[in-house]
Motif scaffolding. Structure first.
Motif, PDB file in Angstrom:
ATOM      1  N   SER A  29       0.832  -1.200   0.000  1.00 45.28           N
ATOM      2  CA  SER A  29       0.000   0.000   0.000  1.00 45.28           C
ATOM      3  C   SER A  29       0.865   1.246   0.000  1.00 45.28           C
ATOM      4  N   GLU A  30       1.984   1.142   0.739  1.00 51.08           N
ATOM      5  CA  GLU A  30       2.871   2.309   0.808  1.00 51.08           C
ATOM      6  C   GLU A  30       3.547   2.593  -0.520  1.00 51.08           C
ATOM      7  N   THR A  31       3.829   1.553  -1.309  1.00 49.19           N
ATOM      8  CA  THR A  31       4.556   1.740  -2.570  1.00 49.19           C
ATOM      9  C   THR A  31       3.625   1.779  -3.780  1.00 49.19           C
ATOM     10  N   ALA A  32       2.282   1.772  -3.554  1.00 50.23           N
ATOM     11  CA  ALA A  32       1.336   1.727  -4.675  1.00 50.23           C
ATOM     12  C   ALA A  32       1.336   3.021  -5.465  1.00 50.23           C
ATOM     13  N   ALA A  33       1.586   4.151  -4.834  1.00 49.78           N
ATOM     14  CA  ALA A  33       1.560   5.447  -5.516  1.00 49.78           C
ATOM     15  C   ALA A  33       2.678   5.495  -6.559  1.00 49.78           C
ATOM     16  N   ASP A 319      -2.652  15.232  -4.791  1.00 50.17           N
ATOM     17  CA  ASP A 319      -1.724  14.323  -5.486  1.00 50.17           C
ATOM     18  C   ASP A 319      -2.440  13.278  -6.344  1.00 50.17           C
ATOM     19  N   THR A 320      -3.645  13.597  -6.782  1.00 44.13           N
ATOM     20  CA  THR A 320      -4.315  12.755  -7.777  1.00 44.13           C
ATOM     21  C   THR A 320      -4.242  13.474  -9.128  1.00 44.13           C
ATOM     22  N   VAL A 321      -4.380  12.709 -10.208  1.00 41.75           N
ATOM     23  CA  VAL A 321      -4.255  13.292 -11.544  1.00 41.75           C
ATOM     24  C   VAL A 321      -5.630  13.390 -12.199  1.00 41.75           C
ATOM     25  N   LYS A 322      -5.738  14.356 -13.075  1.00 43.69           N
ATOM     26  CA  LYS A 322      -6.985  14.569 -13.796  1.00 43.69           C
ATOM     27  C   LYS A 322      -6.670  14.860 -15.260  1.00 43.69           C
ATOM     28  N   MET A 360      -6.287   8.793 -10.095  1.00 43.87           N
ATOM     29  CA  MET A 360      -5.185   7.957  -9.616  1.00 43.87           C
ATOM     30  C   MET A 360      -4.249   8.811  -8.764  1.00 43.87           C
ATOM     31  N   LYS A 361      -3.860   8.251  -7.624  1.00 42.92           N
ATOM     32  CA  LYS A 361      -2.934   8.943  -6.739  1.00 42.92           C
ATOM     33  C   LYS A 361      -1.507   8.656  -7.199  1.00 42.92           C
ATOM     34  N   VAL A 362      -0.692   9.690  -7.246  1.00 39.54           N
ATOM     35  CA  VAL A 362       0.675   9.543  -7.732  1.00 39.54           C
ATOM     36  C   VAL A 362       1.615  10.233  -6.753  1.00 39.54           C
ATOM     37  N   ARG A 363       2.864   9.939  -6.936  1.00 38.32           N
ATOM     38  CA  ARG A 363       3.923  10.601  -6.165  1.00 38.32           C
ATOM     39  C   ARG A 363       4.712  11.480  -7.132  1.00 38.32           C
ATOM     40  N   ALA A 364       4.485  12.778  -7.053  1.00 38.61           N
ATOM     41  CA  ALA A 364       5.064  13.720  -8.016  1.00 38.61           C
ATOM     42  C   ALA A 364       6.491  14.060  -7.660  1.00 38.61           C
TER      43      ALA A 364
END
Length: 368
Positions: A29-33, A319-322, A360-364
């Motif tokens: 879960s921690e590395t899913a982004a 931190d989600t994308v659109k 979708m949640k991402v790590r920018a």
């Protein structure tokens, strides 16, 4: 007791396995982004050019053809040679034409002699009429003969001039300074009248033609340089290999009406060619400046298309994308001009947009 001792270790194993499963789920879960690079729009003070297909032509380009029939006796130049106006390039066998000229000159001399004879007879008859030895009818008759002899002289001169012209045409000369193209016929070839030998081009300056639509013409007409249908605009030439020609040209309107089938009108830009890089018939594109000032750009890697519409993924505050549509202008290098739909403060996913989806949640990470 033996039975209990077996059960307890098994229970411990079950608890341990459960504990590992929980930790594994937590780590996943921690590395899913997903990590994605993000950038802001690029804003530059620049000039935007619109490109048109170009037709490159030499200022002068003519075909060299034989005006006579005969054998090609000599070739004085090599293919690709630079020649001067009046320089002899080819020689057609002239024996027959020299003979015709000599024959015509002899005929002229005979006609002149005959006319002189009749003129003397005319003078003699005039004196006889004054002495009433012959009638005036004889004088009128000899006057008619004299006019006829003068007409024969004029005819003989015309024939001689024609023969001399043909003799001169056996030497094919350069009509202007230029460069010779490929020579299609070799020494000894039999030439028919009108046979193509080569072509010559004046490459000192080249004319580059391109077509614009009526709407584009009206846009150009709003330019301050446009006055009373007189228009001069500095343009660039892009060569077939994509490189920019080192000299700029000046575009001018050279047609007075629109092509009825295409609704377009042609412009001509002249480019200097002192180094001889450009050739007649070459291809390229004309770049016409259409706007100048502060312009927003987005990199092509961030852009994708769906049903002829352009989109990018923007990063929200959570931190989600659109997926966001925007109106793209022309492409400039690796960038698209942003005409509407995006602003400078938005963070845009730079690349790797194929696997993204709305929400979708991402790590920018900032694009370096």
């Amino acid at each position: 007791m033996k039975i209990f001792s077996l059960v307890l270790p098994l229970a411990g194993l079950v608890l341990l396995a459960g504990s590992c499963t929980v930790k594994s789920t937590e780590n996943k879960s921690e590395t899913a982004a997903r990590q994605v690079p993000v950038v802001n729009l690029t804003v530059m003070d620049t000039t935007i050019y619109k490109e048109y297909i170009a037709d490159i032509q030499a200022r002068k380009n003519v075909e060299l053809r034989s005006r006579l029939s005969g054998f090609l006796e000599k070739v004085y130049v090599d293919e690709g040679a630079i020649v001067k106006a009046g320089q002899i390039l080819f020689q057609v066998n002239d024996e027959e034409y020299r003979a015709d000229a000599a024959k015509a000159e002899a005929a002229l001399n005979n006609a002149i002699a005959e006319a002189k004879k009749v003129e003397l007879e005319k003078e003699r008859t005039k004196k006889l009429v004054e002495k009433n030895i012959v009638s005036e009818t004889e004088q009128e008759l000899i006057a008619v003969q004299h006019r006829a002899s003068l007409s024969k002289v004029a005819e003989a001169k015309a024939v001689l001039n024609q023969a001399k012209t043909k003799l001169a045409q056996t030497s094919i000369r350069a009509p202007f300074n230029g460069r010779i193209d490929r020579i299609l016929l070799k020494t000894g070839s039999l030439l028919e009248e009108g046979a193509l030998i080569t072509s010559i081009s004046d490459l000192s300056t080249l004319n580059v033609y391109f077509d614009i639509s009526e709407a584009e013409y009206l846009t150009l007409a709003s330019d301050t340089n446009f006055s009373n249908n007189s228009f001069n605009k500095e343009v660039k030439l892009l060569l077939a290999n994509g490189q920019e020609y080192p000299h700029t040209g000046v575009a001018q309107i050279v047609e007075s009406e629109f092509e009825p089938n295409t609704g377009s009108i042609s412009l001509r830009a002249r480019f200097p060619n002192s180094d001889g890089l450009l050739k007649h018939g070459a291809s390229g594109r004309i770049a016409v400046p259409i706007s100048t000032g502060s312009t927003k750009f987005v990199h092509q890697k961030a852009v994708f298309e769906i049903q002829d519409k352009t989109y990018v993924y923007v990063l929200n505050d959570d931190d989600t994308v659109k997926m966001q549509p925007f109106r793209a202008g022309q492409r400039v290098g690796h960038y698209y001009v942003v005409e509407d739909g995006l602003n400078e403060n938005q963070r845009i996913v730079y690349e790797g947009v194929q696997g993204l989806r709305d929400g979708m949640k991402v790590r920018a990470v900032a694009k370096k």
